[in-house]
Structure formats: C-alpha cells, structure tokens
Scaffold this active site. Structure first.
Site, short mmCIF file in Angstrom:
data_model
loop_
_atom_site.label_atom_id
_atom_site.label_comp_id
_atom_site.label_asym_id
_atom_site.label_seq_id
_atom_site.Cartn_x
_atom_site.Cartn_y
_atom_site.Cartn_z
N GLY A 1 30.99 40.69 40.12
CA GLY A 1 31.80 41.89 40.30
C GLY A 1 32.34 42.37 38.98
O GLY A 1 31.90 41.95 37.90
N SER A 2 33.33 43.26 39.06
CA SER A 2 33.87 43.87 37.85
C SER A 2 34.56 42.87 36.95
O SER A 2 34.53 42.99 35.73
CB SER A 2 34.87 44.98 38.25
OG SER A 2 34.26 45.94 39.06
N PHE A 3 35.19 41.84 37.56
CA PHE A 3 36.02 40.96 36.76
C PHE A 3 35.52 39.53 36.70
O PHE A 3 36.19 38.67 36.14
CB PHE A 3 37.46 40.97 37.30
CG PHE A 3 38.09 42.32 37.28
CD1 PHE A 3 38.58 42.87 38.45
CD2 PHE A 3 38.17 43.04 36.11
CE1 PHE A 3 39.16 44.13 38.44
CE2 PHE A 3 38.76 44.29 36.09
CZ PHE A 3 39.25 44.84 37.26
N GLY A 4 34.36 39.25 37.26
CA GLY A 4 33.89 37.88 37.20
C GLY A 4 32.68 37.65 38.08
O GLY A 4 32.08 38.58 38.62
N VAL B 1 30.83 34.84 41.11
CA VAL B 1 31.18 33.97 42.24
C VAL B 1 30.09 32.92 42.41
O VAL B 1 28.89 33.24 42.42
CB VAL B 1 31.35 34.78 43.54
CG1 VAL B 1 31.77 33.87 44.69
CG2 VAL B 1 32.36 35.90 43.35
N LYS C 1 35.48 32.10 42.51
CA LYS C 1 35.42 33.32 41.71
C LYS C 1 35.95 33.02 40.32
O LYS C 1 37.15 32.81 40.13
CB LYS C 1 36.24 34.43 42.38
CG LYS C 1 36.22 35.75 41.64
CD LYS C 1 37.03 36.80 42.40
CE LYS C 1 37.05 38.14 41.68
NZ LYS C 1 37.83 39.15 42.44
N ASP D 1 40.31 49.09 47.16
CA ASP D 1 38.89 48.95 46.81
C ASP D 1 38.07 48.55 48.04
O ASP D 1 37.32 47.57 48.02
CB ASP D 1 38.73 47.91 45.71
CG ASP D 1 37.40 48.06 44.97
OD1 ASP D 1 36.99 47.09 44.30
OD2 ASP D 1 36.78 49.13 45.06
#
Length: 955
Positions: free
Chosen positions: A659-662, A664, A680, A786
């Site tokens: 995703g945007s920040f990391g 999984v 995550k 979101d």
C-alpha cells in the site's frame, strides 16, 4: 493377591540372627496389614492410574509444546514429579494442582481433566489453547482456583462450572473468544472472590443470581457485548472492591442499590450507554479510589456534597457525558484527588480556584465544555494551582476562556503539558513561560494571541511539541528555537511571521524534529538541499532553485505551489528553469532557510496528547494497590525477531499486499485466537508513514466491531541494521481483499472467482455497518477517509472487515464548537476515484465524505466498473454512468458475474426479486455519491435500505 506396598519385604531369609528374626516378624506384620485391606489398596491404585491417564490424555491433545514443558511427562517418572503437576500430602499419589501458565502450549483442553477428582488448582493461562471449555470440569468439586485466561478458547461458558462449585474461589476466563451468555449457575459459587470474564464476546445481560456471591471481591466484565441493565441485586456484593463493566452496551440507569457497596475501591462503567443521573447513594462510597463513569449518556449536576464521603478518591473521570452546571468548588474536599477529567460535557461557569488546595492533583482535563474566564479573577485558578506541587497536565481546550494568560502560570514549575487551544485568549505569550523548563507539550493554537513569540521560549529545553498555529502572531521566528533540541513538532502555520528562517532551525541541529509547519505566513528564503530528512513541503513563500535530490525526487510528496520565485527541480514540478548565474544557483548548498512540513512525529509525544484530548482510557491493574489505572494500551509484546522468524525473514513468498505506507506479509505466529496473522510493515521512508502508524494505532485501540479489522499487536523496535522498525499485526483474512473479487485483473497470478448477488449484498451491508459504527462512535466519531475495495478484507466466512485506518480522523462535535476533524495524518484525504468533490476544494474530512466513498464503492461492487476506468474522462464518472441508466435500464449495467451461468433458466419470480433488490441498491449508491454533501444520506439509513433490499432478494 499382590501387595504392591509390601513386596520388597518378601525376600528369602535364614532367620539365624536376632536381626533377621525381627525383620521376618516385621515382614509378616506388613503382609498381614496388606492383606487385611485389599479393597482399599486396589481402590487407591485405580484412582492413581485414573489421574495418570487423565494427565496423559491432556498431553495427547497438546499439538505444540515449544518450550518442552511436557517432554518429561512419561511413565519413567512418577506423575507427581512431572513439571506443572503437584500432589497432595494426605494423598501423595493424587493430583491436586496442574499449573502450566505461559508455556505457549497449543492444543485443546482434555475433558479427562474432569477425572482429577482431587484437583484444587487448574491454571493454564497465557497459552495458545483453543476449542471449548470442557463441561467435565464441572465435576471438580474440590476445585478452588481455575485460571484459563489469555488463550483462544471459544464456545460458551459451561453452566456445569456453577453446579458443583462450593469450593471455587477464583474463576478467570479473561481474554478468550468465549460467546453466549454468563451462566446464572455461577451464582451458586458462594465462596467465589474473583470472577474475571473480561475481553471476550459475551452477550446478554448480567444474571441477577450473581448477587448471591457475597464473598466476591473483584468482578471484571469489561470488553464484551453485554446488554441490558445493571441488576440491582449486585448491591448485595458488600465485599466487592473492584467493579469493572468497561466497554459493553449496558443501558438504563445506575441502581441505587450499588450505594451499599461500602468496600468498593474501583467503580468503572466507562463506554456504555448508561443514562439518567448519578444516584446520591454512590457519593457515600467512602473507600472509592477510582470513579469512572466516562463515555455514557449521564446528565445532571455535580452536587455540592460530592466529596462529603470520598476520603480516598484518586481519580474522578466523567468525560464524554452530558453533565451541566458548574464544577463544584467542593471538589477541593476530595483531598486525595490526583486526576480530574470532566471533558466533553456541558459544564459552564468559571474554573474553581479551590482546586488549588488539592495538593496531590496531577491532571486537570477540562476540554470541550463551556467554561468561562473573562476577568483576571476568573483566571485565579491558575495562581491557586501553584500549591499543587506535583501538578503536570493542564488541558482546557475548546472552552470560552478569554483575556490574557496570567504570567503566574509560569510558577507552576512542575507543569508537563499545557493545552489551551480553541479558546478566545488574547494578548501576547508571556515571556515568563520560559521558566516552565519541565514542559514537554505547549499547544496554544486557534486562539487570538498576537505579538511576537518571546525568545525565552527557547529555554524550554524539554519541549517536544510546540503548536501555535491559527493565531495573529507576528515578527520573526526566534533564533533561540535552535535550543529546543528535543523538539519533534513545530506548528506555526497561519500567522503573520515574516523574515527568513533562522539558521538555528537547521535539521542538522534539531535532530529530533520531524514535523515543521510554518506555511501561510510571510516568510521567505531559499531551499537548500539539506532537507532530505523531510517528506512534505507545503505552500510557502520560498525562492531559489528546487533541489532534485532527497524528498524532491518524488513530486507527489511535495507541494510547492504558491511559490512564484522557485525554479528548477524535476519536470513534474512545472517550474521555470533557473538562470545559471543567479545567486540562488551559486548558493545552492546554503544552510537551511526553509519552511517545511515533515510528516511523522515522536510516538510517545503524540500518544500522550491524543490520550489526554480524546479521553484518558484508564486501564485496570490488579497489582496497583492504590487502584489508580495507568494510561496504557497494551498488547502481547512482539519483537522484531519474532516477526523476522514468523515471516521467514520477510520472504517474498509471504508477501500478500502493498500500500501507500508499507507492505503486508503473511506470518505464522499465535496471537489471541490466530495462528496465522498479517503483518503490515511500515516504510518509514515514505512521507506520512509514521503518522499513518500512529493514526491506525489510535483509531483501532478505540474501536471494536465485528466488521472492523482487529489489531492483535504492534511492534516498535529497531531492525538488524539499527533502523527504526514499526509494524502492525492484524487478523489474517484468508479470502483477501474485496478488490480481488471485483476485478479479474486485480491479481493476474490467481484465478478470478466472483461473488454471488447474495454474497455481494452481505459484504455491502457489512461495510455499511462498520461505517455506521465509526460515525456514531462515542465519545468521538471516527472518519475512515479511505474507503475502497482494497481496504475491505474478507475472512473465511466471507464476512467483510474494514481495515487500513492510516488516514483516519477523529470528529469532535459540540453544541458550541462546530464539528471539526482531529487527525495525526498528513493532508492526504483518500484515494483517487473515491475522494468526495469537497475534499478536492480544501474541504475538511467529514462523515459525509465517507458516505460518498462508500456510494462509489457500492456502485463499483454491483456494476463491476472501477471509478478510475479509462472510459471516465471529460466530465464523465461512474456516478453519471449509472445515473443515466437508472431506473429503467438498471439490469443493463449490472455486473453479469453476480448471477450464475444458468440465470436464464430461473423463474420470473426470482428474476423480479433480483431486479427489485438491485434497483434499491443502485438508488442507495446514487444517494450516497451525490456531489453536494448535504444531499447525501447517513450511514444509519444506508444500513436500513440495504437490509430492506436484501429482504426483497430473499422473500
């Protein structure tokens, strides 16, 4: 018949000496004794074998024993010498205790333990046991201590536990997954002094029979889904000291009979739906140390006699209710108070100066009321607090405090946190504030402060957070700010500061600084290349050449619009080229003279602030002799090495999403009821990742719903390279995200399987229920910000769970303060295609913004068309595409994958039901995704409409 106790003496002997004669006589005597009681000996032998077999049966159901606790459990060693097993003195072969706590045992509890008829102590807590609690344990009539907490047990609490429990004193089943109701038969356990059932999935009410437990000392029922009213019979528990109903769904009023609980020390009914007023009888509980009624619907006034009997009260917590009137000055009679939190109520009048006589006072939380201070006399409480030598937290945001901040506040030298945001305070910031050297957080934003920031603020060397945005402050930023070496957050935007940024604010000197916001001022200067540590630059009056290194490599991470004197940079910035001999070019490597916003902040600083503002969720601790809860949010600790092992060194084979920040990973580790989890891992180099971590932690620790993803643990550590490492551990969802069920090309390496119409309806309702819960969350609603298919995950039963709260915001409402969102995330407010129109025009996040995103998602689910499809351009959109076909051509735009391949063979009646259902669903999606937010319906109405639509399908 053989005598097992005497056979060693049956040895041939000559008996030629006196000693041999005596030995023979002794042997004969023992033989006679053995044969004299043959039936008793046989019975004892059989009972011993029964205990042995019961223990071996227990071992046989243990699937994993990583610590080897049961490795020596075999017949080569007497079972009374096995680890964890203890036997009695009078009956040395009979098992009286089985204690195997914290050995990571994985398996089920054998029903054969019910055959250990001499068992007094059974303690298997803090393992990984699953399955049901055997009914057979109800046969253990000698059982005194039963602790099965902190496992993954499910099913219901056996009613048999209460049918034969005359000796039971301790019963703890905490932190499992137990369902069903509390058995009324537990009311027969008359010797019980502790009943711990918290953190399960229990429903129904509290049985009135529990009022029979007159020896009960501690009752813990928190974090369940219990409903109904509090039974008046609980007033019979006159020995009760700890009464904890935290986070359930209890309604009705507090029974007057609870005033009979004279021994009570902790009274905690926080986060329920209790209404009415506080019964007068409760003010007579003279031994009370914590009085926590927060987050309910209680109303009325605090009476002047509130402290007539409270002799030991340490914490008064009533935030998040509907109390009104003045804060009584008689609170000063509660001389042992160290914590007062009356925030999020309707209190009026002035803050009583008598509180200054509370010499043990440490925290005073008054935010979001209508408290006033118009004259210097009204501010006299500040001077009075000087007497509180341990006073640390003064939080009075969003009230009606006016006038000038008294300089005498600087004499409260023990002050750690000062928050006066959102008040119409005027005048300048007192220079004397420089004396508050213990201060770590100073928030004076959204006030009417003017003038210059005194240079003495630079003396606050412990300061971590300094927020003075949205004021009328002017002048230059003091160069003494370079002394604030512990500063992590500097927010001074929307003022009238001018001049250049002092060199003392270089990132290299303020090593802990991770967020600076000086936007919307009259500052100017060049951008040097030494700001690579930052992740976001907002609208500023800057000049010179834009660097192409560090953060500036990513144009989506930096907003430099509104800076006409900037030049150069990557083409994506669309800036004019720099003139080669310009001063800006020649001095490209000049020291920092910029204003920047670096997303992220120190976890400790922000967590303290958010806990204090949103309401201090106090946690019970049995080891705390004073009964005062610590403000913590605890999960079972997970280390970096644990995750490294569980993911096979973060193998690509275990990668399940990004995703945007990391990213999984799937991980094999046991947490709670799960043996497989999703990890995550935050990419802390990505702008907003750190704040996303904090936001997700803050949001998920406050919510609990079957359609929300459940966080199991967090990891904040250092990796093997010495870098910061942060991860969130969630339940693993075996059916992946909704994205993979909507679009065939979502995962090219997996075969596409579509949901049926009924399955899709169920998923749509699940998501709607989750959002309805968030928007109606007490005391502070939560905005997800979101909603999209990839953030909806499906478990093995195809139940939907909304996840990814990295952009979540808290929505504060008040009768006197307009609704506003509180966030610890960046300015990003959603994903392309799902962002409501008002966000793109600078509008603040709202629940109606979530409704819009959900409406688009709903249309996507039932049409199979993504809102970012290439067909939508030049003013077209998914909403308009569906609207043109509604209602007459609805079936033309519905995704054919929702129907089985032999749909045409179904009868007309079934087809008509499907059409009626889909018309209602599409209409709901269109209403949710209206362009004007005021025209959109609420999520509570969405849930009703979709349930009605599903009924049409099933009729």
């Amino acid at each position: 018949m053989t005598c097992t106790r005497c056979h060693l003496f049956l040895i041939p002997t000559a008996a030629t000496t006196l000693s041999n004669v005596l030995l023979l006589i002794t042997s004969i005597s023992l033989i006679s004794f053995c044969f004299f009681i043959p039936s008793n000996a046989a019975a004892t032998t059989n009972a011993t074998e029964t205990d042995l077999l019961a223990l071996l049966s227990f071992k046989s159901l243990i699937l994993s024993d990583p610590t080897g606790a049961l490795s020596s459990w075999n017949t080569s060693l007497h079972h009374c010498r096995w680890p964890g097993v203890s036997c009695g003195r009078r009956h040395p072969d009979r098992v009286t205790g089985l204690a195997l706590d914290s050995f990571q045992l994985d398996g089920q509890i054998s029903p054969s333990l019910g055959n250990l008829t001499f068992l007094q102590n059974l303690s298997l807590s803090d393992n990984r046991l699953s399955g049901n609690i055997p009914e057979e344990l109800g046969r253990l009539s000698r059982l005194q201590y039963l602790h099965l907490g902190y496992n993954s047990l499910h099913g219901s609490i056996p009613s048999a536990l209460g049918n034969n429990c005359s000796n039971l004193q301790f019963l703890s089943l905490v932190s499992n997954n137990l369902e069903g109701t509390i058995p009324s038969s537990l009311g027969q356990c008359r010797n019980l002094w502790l009943l711990g059932l918290e953190n399960n999935l229990l429903t129904g009410g509290i049985p009135s029979e529990l009022g029979n437990l007159q020896q009960l000392d501690q009752l813990y029922l928190s974090f369940n889904s219990l409903t109904g009213t509090i039974p008046p019979t609980l007033g019979n528990l006159t020995n009760l000291k700890f009464f904890d109903l935290y986070s359930n769904r209890f309604t009705g009023s507090i029974p007057d009979s609870l005033g009979q609980l004279k021994s009570l020390r902790i009274f905690q009914i926080i986060d329920n739906q209790i209404s009415g007023t506080i019964p007068r009888s409760l003010y007579n509980l003279s031994n009370l140390r914590m009085f926590d009624l927060s987050n309910n619907y209680l109303q009325g006034f605090l009476p002047p006699y509130i402290c007539d009997s409270f002799q030991t009260l340490g914490a008064l917590l009533i935030y998040g209710n509907q109390f009104q009137g003045q804060i009584p000055s008689s609170l000063s009679n509660c001389t042992t108070l160290n914590t007062i939190d009356v925030s999020f109520n309707n209190f009026t009048g002035t803050i009583p100066s008598s509180l200054g006589s509370l010499q043990q006072l440490q925290l005073l939380q008054l935010s979001y009321n209508q408290l006033e201070a118009k004259t210097s006399t009204d501010w006299s409480f500040i001077h009075a607090l000087i007497n509180c030598t341990n006073f640390q937290y003064l939080i009075a945001a969003n009230n009606q405090l006016q006038g000038v901040i008294p300089s005498s506040l600087a004499n409260i030298t023990s002050l750690n946190t000062l928050i006066l945001s959102g008040n119409p305070i005027s005048g300048s910031i007192p220079a004397e504030f420089g004396m508050l050297t213990n201060l770590t957080d100073l928030e004076l934003d959204r006030t009417l402060l003017s003038g210059k920031i005194p240079i003495e603020i630079g003396n606050l060397w412990n300061l971590k957070g300094l927020i003075m945005s949205n004021n009328m402050l002017s002048g230059e930023i003091p160069s003494t700010f370079g002394n604030l070496t512990k500063l992590t957050e500097l927010i001074l935007n929307n003022n009238a500061f001018e001049g250049r940024i002092p060199p003392s604010l270089e990132i290299g000197k303020l090593n802990n600084l991770v967020q600076i916001d000086l936007s919307y001022n009259d500052l100017s200067g060049q951008i040097p290349i030494t700001i690579d540590g930052c992740q976001l630059l907002q609208i500023l009056q800057l000049e010179g050449e834009l660097p192409e290194e560090g953060v500036f490599k990513n144009a989506t991470a930096v907003d430099v619009k509104g800076n006409p004197k900037l030049c150069g940079g990557l083409p994506d910035y669309h800036l004019p080229k720099c003139i080669s001999d310009s001063p800006a070019h020649n001095h490209h490597s000049e020291s920092i003279k910029i204003i920047l916003v670096c997303i992220g902040c120190g976890f400790l600083c922000i967590s303290i602030i958010m806990c204090l503002i949103a309401g201090c969720y106090w946690r019970r601790s049995q080891k705390d002799p004073q009964g005062i809860m610590a403000m913590t949010w605890e999960y079972k600790k997970v280390s970096y090495n644990d995750l490294l092992k569980a993911t096979n060194s973060f193998s690509v084979a275990n990668l399940i999403g990004s995703g945007s920040f990391g990213v999984v990973y799937k991980a094999s580790m046991s947490l709670g009821s799960a043996n497989t989890v999703a990890v995550k891992v935050l990419n802390l180099g990505q702008h907003g990742a750190f704040r996303s971590f904090l936001s997700e932690c803050e949001a998920l620790r406050n919510v609990r719903h079957r359609n929300l993803i459940k966080i199991l643990s967090v990891c904040s550590s250092i990796d093997h390279r010495g870098n910061d490492f942060k991860a969130l551990i969630f339940e693993f969802m075996p059916n992946g995200s909704l994205e993979t069920w909507l679009h065939p090309n979502a995962h090219n390496d997996q075969p596409f399987t579509a949901l049926t119409l009924l399955q899709m309806m169920n998923v749509a309702i699940d998501i709607a229920k989750a959002l309805d819960y968030l928007h109606d969350h007490k005391p502070v609603p939560i905005i997800h910000c979101d909603i999209k298919p990839s953030n909806v995950l499906l478990d093995d039963n195809m139940t939907a769970h909304v996840g990814d709260f990295g952009l979540a915001r808290f929505l504060v409402r008040s009768d006197t303060v307009p609704a506003q969102s509180i966030t610890i995330t960046s300015g990003i407010k959603g994903s392309i295609g799902y962002i409501p129109p008002e966000y793109g025009m600078g509008g603040q996040p709202s629940t109606q913004g979530d409704v819009y995103s959900y409406g688009i998602l709903l249309l996507e689910m039932f049409t199979g068309i993504s809102p970012t499809d290439v067909r939508f351009g030049d003013g077209s959109s998914l909403h308009k595409h569906v609207e043109t076909a509604f209602p007459t051509r609805v079936m033309d735009i519905i995704d054919a994958n929702l129907f089985p391949s032999d749909q045409e063979t179904e009868n007309t009646f079934v087809q008509e039901n499907s059409r009626e259902c889909l018309v209602s669903v599409i209409q709901c999606g269109l209403l949710c995704s209206k362009e004007l937010s005021k025209e959109r319906i609420a999520m509570s109405d969405v849930v009703k409409e979709l349930n009605s639509a599903r009924n049409k399908l099933l009729k």
